[in-house]
Design an enzyme around this catalytic site. Sequence first.
Site, PDB file in Angstrom:
ATOM      1  N   CYS A 133       1.607   8.875  -1.036  1.00 44.50           N
ATOM      2  CA  CYS A 133       0.847   9.263  -0.139  1.00 44.50           C
ATOM      3  C   CYS A 133       1.439  10.102   0.803  1.00 44.50           C
ATOM      4  O   CYS A 133       0.553  11.290   1.316  1.00 44.50           O
ATOM      5  CB  CYS A 133      -0.216   8.362   0.647  1.00 44.50           C
ATOM      6  SG  CYS A 133      -0.885   7.094  -0.305  1.00 44.50           S
ATOM      7  N   HIS A 276      -3.611  11.685   6.668  1.00 39.41           N
ATOM      8  CA  HIS A 276      -3.988  11.057   5.454  1.00 39.41           C
ATOM      9  C   HIS A 276      -5.021  10.094   5.365  1.00 39.41           C
ATOM     10  O   HIS A 276      -5.354   9.304   6.502  1.00 39.41           O
ATOM     11  CB  HIS A 276      -2.747  10.303   4.908  1.00 39.41           C
ATOM     12  CG  HIS A 276      -2.885   9.589   3.823  1.00 39.41           C
ATOM     13  ND1 HIS A 276      -3.403  10.259   2.560  1.00 39.41           N
ATOM     14  CD2 HIS A 276      -2.751   8.132   3.353  1.00 39.41           C
ATOM     15  CE1 HIS A 276      -3.567   8.989   1.643  1.00 39.41           C
ATOM     16  NE2 HIS A 276      -3.130   8.073   2.168  1.00 39.41           N
ATOM     17  N   ASN A 306      -9.194   7.229  -0.509  1.00 36.52           N
ATOM     18  CA  ASN A 306      -8.018   7.588  -0.465  1.00 36.52           C
ATOM     19  C   ASN A 306      -7.520   8.227  -1.794  1.00 36.52           C
ATOM     20  O   ASN A 306      -7.494   7.377  -2.725  1.00 36.52           O
ATOM     21  CB  ASN A 306      -6.999   6.228  -0.213  1.00 36.52           C
ATOM     22  CG  ASN A 306      -5.745   6.289   0.119  1.00 36.52           C
ATOM     23  OD1 ASN A 306      -5.098   7.419  -0.340  1.00 36.52           O
ATOM     24  ND2 ASN A 306      -4.806   5.524   0.223  1.00 36.52           N
TER      25      ASN A 306
HETATM   26  O1  UT7 Z   1      -2.647   5.343   1.637  1.00 38.68           O
HETATM   27  C1  UT7 Z   1      -1.600   4.065   1.645  1.00 38.68           C
HETATM   28  C2  UT7 Z   1      -2.168   3.057   1.018  1.00 38.68           C
HETATM   29  N1  UT7 Z   1      -3.249   2.459   1.746  1.00 38.68           N
HETATM   30  C3  UT7 Z   1      -2.992   1.274   2.512  1.00 38.68           C
HETATM   31  O2  UT7 Z   1      -1.931   0.839   2.529  1.00 38.68           O
HETATM   32  C4  UT7 Z   1      -4.439   0.900   3.258  1.00 38.68           C
HETATM   33  C5  UT7 Z   1      -3.812   0.123   4.442  1.00 38.68           C
HETATM   34  N2  UT7 Z   1      -4.625  -1.012   4.926  1.00 38.68           N
HETATM   35  C6  UT7 Z   1      -6.046  -0.981   4.839  1.00 38.68           C
HETATM   36  O3  UT7 Z   1      -6.666   0.107   4.661  1.00 38.68           O
HETATM   37  C7  UT7 Z   1      -6.717  -2.396   5.322  1.00 38.68           C
HETATM   38  O4  UT7 Z   1      -5.697  -3.173   5.641  1.00 38.68           O
HETATM   39  C8  UT7 Z   1      -7.496  -2.804   4.005  1.00 38.68           C
HETATM   40  C9  UT7 Z   1      -8.827  -1.886   4.036  1.00 38.68           C
HETATM   41  C10 UT7 Z   1      -6.724  -2.812   2.837  1.00 38.68           C
HETATM   42  C11 UT7 Z   1      -7.782  -4.273   4.354  1.00 38.68           C
HETATM   43  O5  UT7 Z   1      -8.684  -4.158   5.400  1.00 38.68           O
HETATM   44  P1  UT7 Z   1      -8.418  -5.489   6.544  1.00 38.68           P
HETATM   45  O6  UT7 Z   1      -9.346  -5.322   7.501  1.00 38.68           O
HETATM   46  O7  UT7 Z   1      -6.977  -5.362   6.691  1.00 38.68           O
HETATM   47  O8  UT7 Z   1      -8.689  -6.848   5.846  1.00 38.68           O
HETATM   48  P2  UT7 Z   1      -7.815  -8.112   5.363  1.00 38.68           P
HETATM   49  O9  UT7 Z   1      -6.684  -7.553   4.116  1.00 38.68           O
HETATM   50  O10 UT7 Z   1      -7.322  -8.553   6.487  1.00 38.68           O
HETATM   51  O11 UT7 Z   1      -8.938  -9.014   4.679  1.00 38.68           O
HETATM   52  C12 UT7 Z   1      -9.746  -9.477   5.095  1.00 38.68           C
HETATM   53  C13 UT7 Z   1     -10.822 -10.291   4.451  1.00 38.68           C
HETATM   54  C14 UT7 Z   1     -10.143 -11.212   3.365  1.00 38.68           C
HETATM   55  O12 UT7 Z   1     -10.551 -12.456   3.280  1.00 38.68           O
HETATM   56  P3  UT7 Z   1     -10.175 -13.654   4.157  1.00 38.68           P
HETATM   57  O13 UT7 Z   1      -8.621 -13.952   3.855  1.00 38.68           O
HETATM   58  O14 UT7 Z   1     -10.240 -13.309   5.529  1.00 38.68           O
HETATM   59  O15 UT7 Z   1     -11.193 -14.731   3.509  1.00 38.68           O
HETATM   60  C15 UT7 Z   1     -10.063 -10.430   1.927  1.00 38.68           C
HETATM   61  O16 UT7 Z   1      -9.828 -11.322   0.972  1.00 38.68           O
HETATM   62  O17 UT7 Z   1     -11.421  -9.263   3.336  1.00 38.68           O
HETATM   63  C16 UT7 Z   1     -11.294  -9.862   2.159  1.00 38.68           C
HETATM   64  N3  UT7 Z   1     -11.417  -8.461   1.297  1.00 38.68           N
HETATM   65  C17 UT7 Z   1     -12.686  -8.151   0.852  1.00 38.68           C
HETATM   66  N4  UT7 Z   1     -13.985  -8.534   1.056  1.00 38.68           N
HETATM   67  C18 UT7 Z   1     -14.896  -7.990   0.476  1.00 38.68           C
HETATM   68  C19 UT7 Z   1     -10.570  -7.866   0.971  1.00 38.68           C
HETATM   69  N5  UT7 Z   1     -10.937  -6.979  -0.033  1.00 38.68           N
HETATM   70  C20 UT7 Z   1     -12.335  -6.951   0.033  1.00 38.68           C
HETATM   71  C21 UT7 Z   1     -13.178  -6.409  -0.366  1.00 38.68           C
HETATM   72  N6  UT7 Z   1     -14.791  -6.801  -0.265  1.00 38.68           N
HETATM   73  N7  UT7 Z   1     -13.054  -5.249  -1.291  1.00 38.68           N
END
Ligand code: UT7
Length: 349
Positions: A133, A276, A306
Amino acid sequence: MRESLQDTATDPRSRRTRGTLRRVGIAGTGSYAPEHVLSNADLERMVDTSDEWIRARTGMQERRIARPDQATSDLAIQAGRRALQDAGLAADELDLIVVATATPDTLFPATACRVQAGLGAHRAATFDISAACSGFVHALTTCQGLLASRAFDHALVIGAEVLSSIVDYKDRNTCVLFGDAAGAVVLAPCSGEDPPGELLDNVIGTDSSGIDLIQQPGGGSRHPATAETVAANLHFMKLEGRKVFKFAVNAICESVDQILRRNGLTLDDLDLLIPHQANLRIIEAATERLGLDPSRVAVNIERYGNTSSASIPLVLDELARAGRLQRGQLVCLAAFGAGLSWGTTLLRW
Ligand code: UT7
């Protein structure tokens, strides 16, 4: 194939005066996104997710997906052609094409070679840059140096991705996040008082302690593609999003602060930040920590998700074409991504 390589002995640049750096600026922009839209509602039918979760956690509403017959170079060629048109430059006036991509058409030859063929830019040297990225800013930094040192005169710099080719549409942690697109700029030498689009400075860097947080493990020399690596899904992108989130906010804030300070500028001087587009919450957290008014931060993540190396040049081109960039404005591009890497460019529009 042409009959002979360019005779560098008679190339005026081989007799150039060394030691005098030229100023370099953006002479034109272009972008391209495939027509097919993948909405949050579509994703709800594919994995256990919801429109509400995606909007609240990422700010994304839809993303574009390439047709099965479109590879990264096809998107790059469209964006490149538009940037050349905007710059008023013919393809055969290009002497350098650099493509930043994490999803090359093939591991080799470089995707930039296919862009040369597609544009008919037969004089241009070509290579790809792999910085995920952060790739577009890495490519901009590289090309600025090459033009400043008089090694080349006109460069086409492209960020292009078909991320849908490495996303697992059964993995809700990643498949909601990514889209396909390409963005491009033409770079040329510039001079005079405040020439339009001048690149003022770049910062690039890597913190390899986070090397495993975003990766495509299979298909390279560490895990060459086999039936086993495919069965184990190693050809799909893996992401530890929560850990990258924190790094991303820090990377934007620290690199923007660094580049402004070393140019004797402050946030008050900055007219526009183009970060980004990985997650609206990352952008909002960085905006708040920097103390920037949100009206000075560009966002189009709701429509494209993204798009990795394409995200910054896509925003830049949209703003330029919409007349939302004014001559003389100070603009900062701030990228971050796998590596973990970052890249920030300061320019005067
Ligand atoms: O460009 C560089 C690459 N991009 C990145 O590296 C992205 C950077 N990170 C992010 O944008 C965020 O961390 C994410 C959008 C990927 C995730 O958001 P988050 O607020 O950090 O969520 P999380 O990973 O802490 O997950 C929270 C919950 C989890 O469930 P539990 O363990 O709390 O029960 C996940 O399993 O949300 C769940 N989850 C989803 N639920 C519904 C993860 N993906 C989804 C989904 N739909 N698509």
